[in-house]
Design a protein around this motif. Sequence first.
Motif, PDB file in Angstrom:
ATOM      1  N   PHE A  73       0.837  -1.200   0.000  1.00  0.00           N
ATOM      2  CA  PHE A  73       0.000   0.000   0.000  1.00  0.00           C
ATOM      3  C   PHE A  73       0.873   1.251   0.000  1.00  0.00           C
ATOM      4  O   PHE A  73       0.699   2.151  -0.831  1.00  0.00           O
ATOM      5  CB  PHE A  73      -0.937   0.010   1.212  1.00  0.00           C
ATOM      6  N   ASN A 244      -6.048  -5.115   7.093  1.00  0.00           N
ATOM      7  CA  ASN A 244      -5.350  -4.834   5.843  1.00  0.00           C
ATOM      8  C   ASN A 244      -5.154  -6.136   5.077  1.00  0.00           C
ATOM      9  O   ASN A 244      -5.342  -7.239   5.619  1.00  0.00           O
ATOM     10  CB  ASN A 244      -4.038  -4.057   6.052  1.00  0.00           C
ATOM     11  N   ASP A 272      -7.432  -2.365   1.735  1.00  0.00           N
ATOM     12  CA  ASP A 272      -6.371  -1.685   0.979  1.00  0.00           C
ATOM     13  C   ASP A 272      -6.512  -1.929  -0.509  1.00  0.00           C
ATOM     14  O   ASP A 272      -6.324  -1.031  -1.300  1.00  0.00           O
ATOM     15  CB  ASP A 272      -4.948  -2.116   1.378  1.00  0.00           C
ATOM     16  N   GLN A 289      -8.630   1.311  -1.035  1.00  0.00           N
ATOM     17  CA  GLN A 289      -8.281   2.706  -0.791  1.00  0.00           C
ATOM     18  C   GLN A 289      -7.927   3.373  -2.133  1.00  0.00           C
ATOM     19  O   GLN A 289      -7.281   2.745  -2.976  1.00  0.00           O
ATOM     20  CB  GLN A 289      -7.088   2.812   0.156  1.00  0.00           C
TER      21      GLN A 289
END
Length: 333
Positions: A73, A244, A272, A289
Motif C-alpha cells: 500500500f 489490511n 487496501d 483505498q
Amino acid sequence: MTTIADVARYAGVSVATVSHVMNRTRHVEPETAERVRSAIAALRYNPNSLARSLRRGETKTIGLLVPDNANPFFASVARQIEDAGFVAGYTVILCNSDGSAEKEERYLQVLMAKQIDGLIFAGSSDHARVFSSLLPSVPAVLLDREIHSVNVDSVLVDHDHGGYLAGRYLVGLGHKKFGVIGGPRDSSSSPARLQGFVRALQEAGLDLPASSVVDSDYHFVGGRVAMEQLMAQAPGITALFACNDLMAMGALTVLRGRGLRVPDEMSIVGFDDIPYAVTTWPPLTTIAQPVEKIGTRAVSLLMQRLGGPEAPSRREILAPALVERESCAPARK
C-alpha cells in the motif's frame, strides 16, 4: 564546460541580463531575451539548477516519511507521490520509520538538514511531539494519518466507512459470528476501521465480543499469528475482517493449512486492495483505498502551500470502496 559568461558574450549582453532571462527576475526586452535563449540553445548551456535553487531559497525536493515502504500500500502511494512530484519539478526523498518515534525524529532531522522544500508525513499518530516540533519550519501534509495537535493540511481516507462497508457486506451474506484482525492500536486507521465494522453489526442487532478481536501489526506474519490466536479463543466464527490485505493473506494461509475452505467455511474481507489481492486463492474481497488520489492530492496540496500565501489548513477525506471477489460466500445454514 559552457558558463553563463560564455552565453553573455555570445548574445552580446551582460551576465546579469542572462540571469534575468533564465530566472525571470526582471523584464528584458523581447528581442534581447530571444538572443539570450538562442545563445543558450546554440552553446547547449546547462545551468547549475541546484545553485539556482539555493539562491532562491529552495532545493526542489520533497521529503516523504512512511512507516514501511515494503508494505505494498505505501509502496503504491509513494510511487504516485514520486510521479506527481516529478511532473511538478520536484524529486522525492523517501524514508521508512518502521513505526519508531526515534527513527521518525532522526529522519526528520536529516530531511530538515537537506533543506527540503516540503514534507509529506505518514508517521504514527502518537508521535505528534516529533512532528509538531518541526512546524512551521517547513510546509507539510499529513498522509493517511491524523494528528490533532498540529494544524496542517491532510489527506485522509474514511476508514470508519470502509470498516462499515466490510461489516455490512458480511452481515448481508447472513454471517452472525465474526472475527477481526486489527492493526496497531496507536494508528488512527485501525481503530476507525474496527469502529465502522462494529457499527454495521450493531445495526443488524449483532455484537462483536472482545475475544473475537486480535490486534496485530499490518504484516503478513502478524496476520498468521493473529489468526492462530483468533481460532483458539473464538471458535465458531464464519467470517473474518482483516484490517489490511497483508494480514488477510497471512490468515488465509493458516486456514488453508488447517484444511478449512475459503469461502465455503470462512469468508474473508481485507482492506487496501493491494496489487497482490487478486493473486491469492481465492482472490481477496477487500475495501479499496483510492491510492492514486491519495498520492496526487497530497502533492497538489503541498504545491499549493509552497506557491501560495498563508491559508487555513485543509482536510480532504477520500472514500473507500468495496471490491467483491471470491473470498466471501453466504453463510451456510
